[in-house]
Design a protein around this motif. Sequence first.
Motif, PDB file in Angstrom:
ATOM      1  N   MET A 157     131.111 -34.331  69.941  1.00  0.00           N
ATOM      2  CA  MET A 157     130.844 -33.073  70.068  1.00  0.00           C
ATOM      3  C   MET A 157     129.455 -32.665  70.185  1.00  0.00           C
ATOM      4  SD  MET A 157     132.223 -30.118  69.408  1.00  0.00           S
ATOM      5  CE  MET A 157     133.225 -29.623  67.892  1.00  0.00           C
ATOM      6  N   LEU A 158     129.185 -31.927  70.941  1.00  0.00           N
ATOM      7  CA  LEU A 158     127.636 -31.366  71.544  1.00  0.00           C
ATOM      8  C   LEU A 158     126.964 -30.501  70.709  1.00  0.00           C
ATOM      9  CD1 LEU A 158     127.877 -31.555  75.359  1.00  0.00           C
ATOM     10  CD2 LEU A 158     127.082 -33.346  73.959  1.00  0.00           C
ATOM     11  N   THR A 159     125.789 -30.611  70.210  1.00  0.00           N
ATOM     12  CA  THR A 159     125.126 -29.457  69.660  1.00  0.00           C
ATOM     13  C   THR A 159     124.800 -28.212  70.295  1.00  0.00           C
ATOM     14  OG1 THR A 159     123.007 -30.179  70.133  1.00  0.00           O
ATOM     15  CG2 THR A 159     124.102 -31.134  68.130  1.00  0.00           C
ATOM     16  N   PRO A 160     124.785 -27.145  70.027  1.00  0.00           N
ATOM     17  CA  PRO A 160     124.317 -26.107  70.988  1.00  0.00           C
ATOM     18  C   PRO A 160     123.074 -26.226  71.779  1.00  0.00           C
ATOM     19  CG  PRO A 160     124.770 -25.213  68.620  1.00  0.00           C
ATOM     20  CD  PRO A 160     124.605 -26.963  68.621  1.00  0.00           C
ATOM     21  N   PHE A 161     122.162 -27.136  71.269  1.00  0.00           N
ATOM     22  CA  PHE A 161     121.030 -27.152  72.202  1.00  0.00           C
ATOM     23  C   PHE A 161     121.455 -28.166  73.423  1.00  0.00           C
ATOM     24  CE2 PHE A 161     117.548 -30.196  73.926  1.00  0.00           C
ATOM     25  CZ  PHE A 161     116.668 -29.248  74.196  1.00  0.00           C
ATOM     26  N   GLU A 162     122.330 -29.106  73.079  1.00  0.00           N
ATOM     27  CA  GLU A 162     122.702 -30.129  74.157  1.00  0.00           C
ATOM     28  C   GLU A 162     123.650 -29.348  75.216  1.00  0.00           C
ATOM     29  OE1 GLU A 162     122.761 -34.169  71.406  1.00  0.00           O
ATOM     30  OE2 GLU A 162     124.512 -32.887  71.281  1.00  0.00           O
ATOM     31  N   ARG A 163     124.528 -28.635  74.540  1.00  0.00           N
ATOM     32  CA  ARG A 163     125.185 -27.774  75.487  1.00  0.00           C
ATOM     33  C   ARG A 163     124.642 -26.832  76.300  1.00  0.00           C
ATOM     34  NH1 ARG A 163     128.282 -26.297  70.758  1.00  0.00           N
ATOM     35  NH2 ARG A 163     127.464 -24.250  70.868  1.00  0.00           N
ATOM     36  N   GLY A 164     123.455 -26.358  75.882  1.00  0.00           N
ATOM     37  CA  GLY A 164     122.654 -25.383  76.505  1.00  0.00           C
ATOM     38  C   GLY A 164     121.896 -26.216  77.749  1.00  0.00           C
ATOM     39  N   LEU A 165     121.368 -27.480  77.285  1.00  0.00           N
ATOM     40  CA  LEU A 165     120.550 -28.221  78.182  1.00  0.00           C
ATOM     41  C   LEU A 165     121.394 -28.670  79.374  1.00  0.00           C
ATOM     42  CD1 LEU A 165     117.982 -29.871  78.799  1.00  0.00           C
ATOM     43  CD2 LEU A 165     118.827 -31.609  77.518  1.00  0.00           C
ATOM     44  N   VAL A 166     122.587 -29.332  79.011  1.00  0.00           N
ATOM     45  CA  VAL A 166     123.463 -29.298  79.978  1.00  0.00           C
ATOM     46  C   VAL A 166     123.795 -28.328  81.004  1.00  0.00           C
ATOM     47  CG1 VAL A 166     125.755 -30.372  80.706  1.00  0.00           C
ATOM     48  CG2 VAL A 166     124.528 -31.495  78.822  1.00  0.00           C
ATOM     49  N   ALA A 167     124.069 -27.038  80.530  1.00  0.00           N
ATOM     50  CA  ALA A 167     124.378 -26.144  81.353  1.00  0.00           C
ATOM     51  C   ALA A 167     122.949 -25.848  82.324  1.00  0.00           C
ATOM     52  CB  ALA A 167     124.494 -24.829  80.554  1.00  0.00           C
ATOM     53  N   ALA A 201     122.999 -25.963  86.451  1.00  0.00           N
ATOM     54  CA  ALA A 201     122.767 -24.766  86.843  1.00  0.00           C
ATOM     55  C   ALA A 201     121.466 -25.055  87.969  1.00  0.00           C
ATOM     56  CB  ALA A 201     122.419 -23.546  86.212  1.00  0.00           C
ATOM     57  N   ASP A 202     120.397 -25.669  87.537  1.00  0.00           N
ATOM     58  CA  ASP A 202     119.225 -25.783  88.253  1.00  0.00           C
ATOM     59  C   ASP A 202     119.183 -27.028  89.203  1.00  0.00           C
ATOM     60  OD1 ASP A 202     117.178 -23.898  87.533  1.00  0.00           O
ATOM     61  OD2 ASP A 202     116.003 -25.396  86.852  1.00  0.00           O
ATOM     62  N   TRP A 203     119.802 -27.880  88.976  1.00  0.00           N
ATOM     63  CA  TRP A 203     119.804 -29.158  89.920  1.00  0.00           C
ATOM     64  C   TRP A 203     121.334 -29.324  90.401  1.00  0.00           C
ATOM     65  CZ3 TRP A 203     115.401 -31.264  90.805  1.00  0.00           C
ATOM     66  CH2 TRP A 203     114.414 -31.131  89.909  1.00  0.00           C
ATOM     67  N   ILE A 234     124.116 -17.586  87.772  1.00  0.00           N
ATOM     68  CA  ILE A 234     124.792 -18.842  87.720  1.00  0.00           C
ATOM     69  C   ILE A 234     124.070 -19.458  86.287  1.00  0.00           C
ATOM     70  CG2 ILE A 234     124.783 -21.287  88.085  1.00  0.00           C
ATOM     71  CD1 ILE A 234     124.784 -20.126  91.353  1.00  0.00           C
ATOM     72  N   HIS A 235     123.164 -19.277  85.923  1.00  0.00           N
ATOM     73  CA  HIS A 235     122.283 -19.786  84.690  1.00  0.00           C
ATOM     74  C   HIS A 235     123.056 -18.829  83.659  1.00  0.00           C
ATOM     75  CE1 HIS A 235     119.057 -22.742  85.128  1.00  0.00           C
ATOM     76  NE2 HIS A 235     119.070 -22.364  86.369  1.00  0.00           N
ATOM     77  N   GLY A 236     123.108 -17.760  83.733  1.00  0.00           N
ATOM     78  CA  GLY A 236     123.505 -16.746  82.710  1.00  0.00           C
ATOM     79  C   GLY A 236     124.860 -17.039  82.224  1.00  0.00           C
ATOM     80  N   LEU A 237     125.868 -17.476  83.278  1.00  0.00           N
ATOM     81  CA  LEU A 237     127.343 -17.774  83.094  1.00  0.00           C
ATOM     82  C   LEU A 237     127.300 -18.926  82.274  1.00  0.00           C
ATOM     83  CD1 LEU A 237     128.940 -16.620  86.588  1.00  0.00           C
ATOM     84  CD2 LEU A 237     129.389 -15.642  84.484  1.00  0.00           C
ATOM     85  N   LEU A 238     126.646 -20.027  82.850  1.00  0.00           N
ATOM     86  CA  LEU A 238     126.854 -21.363  82.303  1.00  0.00           C
ATOM     87  C   LEU A 238     126.162 -21.383  80.756  1.00  0.00           C
ATOM     88  CD1 LEU A 238     126.037 -23.969  85.262  1.00  0.00           C
ATOM     89  CD2 LEU A 238     128.367 -22.913  84.100  1.00  0.00           C
ATOM     90  N   LEU A 239     125.065 -20.783  80.461  1.00  0.00           N
ATOM     91  CA  LEU A 239     124.487 -20.436  79.162  1.00  0.00           C
ATOM     92  C   LEU A 239     125.222 -19.625  78.383  1.00  0.00           C
ATOM     93  CD1 LEU A 239     120.536 -20.533  80.190  1.00  0.00           C
ATOM     94  CD2 LEU A 239     121.611 -22.281  78.867  1.00  0.00           C
ATOM     95  N   GLY A 240     125.716 -18.570  78.879  1.00  0.00           N
ATOM     96  CA  GLY A 240     126.894 -17.914  78.137  1.00  0.00           C
ATOM     97  C   GLY A 240     128.040 -18.681  77.598  1.00  0.00           C
ATOM     98  N   TRP A 241     128.529 -19.643  78.515  1.00  0.00           N
ATOM     99  CA  TRP A 241     129.513 -20.400  77.829  1.00  0.00           C
ATOM    100  C   TRP A 241     129.105 -21.479  77.003  1.00  0.00           C
ATOM    101  CZ3 TRP A 241     129.398 -26.005  78.755  1.00  0.00           C
ATOM    102  CH2 TRP A 241     130.306 -26.525  78.487  1.00  0.00           C
ATOM    103  N   ALA A 242     127.568 -21.953  77.156  1.00  0.00           N
ATOM    104  CA  ALA A 242     127.265 -22.837  76.025  1.00  0.00           C
ATOM    105  C   ALA A 242     126.899 -22.275  74.764  1.00  0.00           C
ATOM    106  CB  ALA A 242     125.851 -23.833  76.719  1.00  0.00           C
ATOM    107  N   LEU A 243     126.133 -21.000  74.687  1.00  0.00           N
ATOM    108  CA  LEU A 243     125.496 -20.682  73.710  1.00  0.00           C
ATOM    109  C   LEU A 243     126.148 -19.098  73.143  1.00  0.00           C
ATOM    110  CD1 LEU A 243     121.700 -21.382  74.763  1.00  0.00           C
ATOM    111  CD2 LEU A 243     123.457 -22.670  73.111  1.00  0.00           C
TER     112      LEU A 243
END
Length: 113
Positions: free
Chosen positions: A1-11, A15-17, A42-51
């Motif tokens: 299970m990923l922490t919220p920070f880990e989910r956001g970092l992966v997102a 998105a960036d790379w 793209i960032h907003g969608l992925l970060l929305g999913w993560a956070l």
Amino acid sequence: MLTPFERGLVAHLVADWLLQNDWMALNKGNLRHPAGWVHASIHGLLLGWALGWSGGVVLGVLHLLLDTGRPLDWWIRVFKKCDKAPQAALIRLWTDQVLHIAALAAWVAFGLR
């Protein structure tokens, strides 16, 4: 299970790379060009999913503003004083990434919703 920070970092990294193409990278500094808006969305969608969607919206807009390069230019010129350094491009790249990740960390650390 990923922490919220880990989910956001992966997102953020995806998105960036992985999902940012040359068109976005070359044109995202101009708020009148659609490339920055597409990239930030793209960032907003992925970060929305993560956070959660509020995190996606706020961090996506913040990403858009940071990607104009103006805050980064100021930071490198005024604080770091390395805008003329031989390795300025590399310093710029990593400083940009740290700013984005610090914003993500602040969102998670302060429990913002």
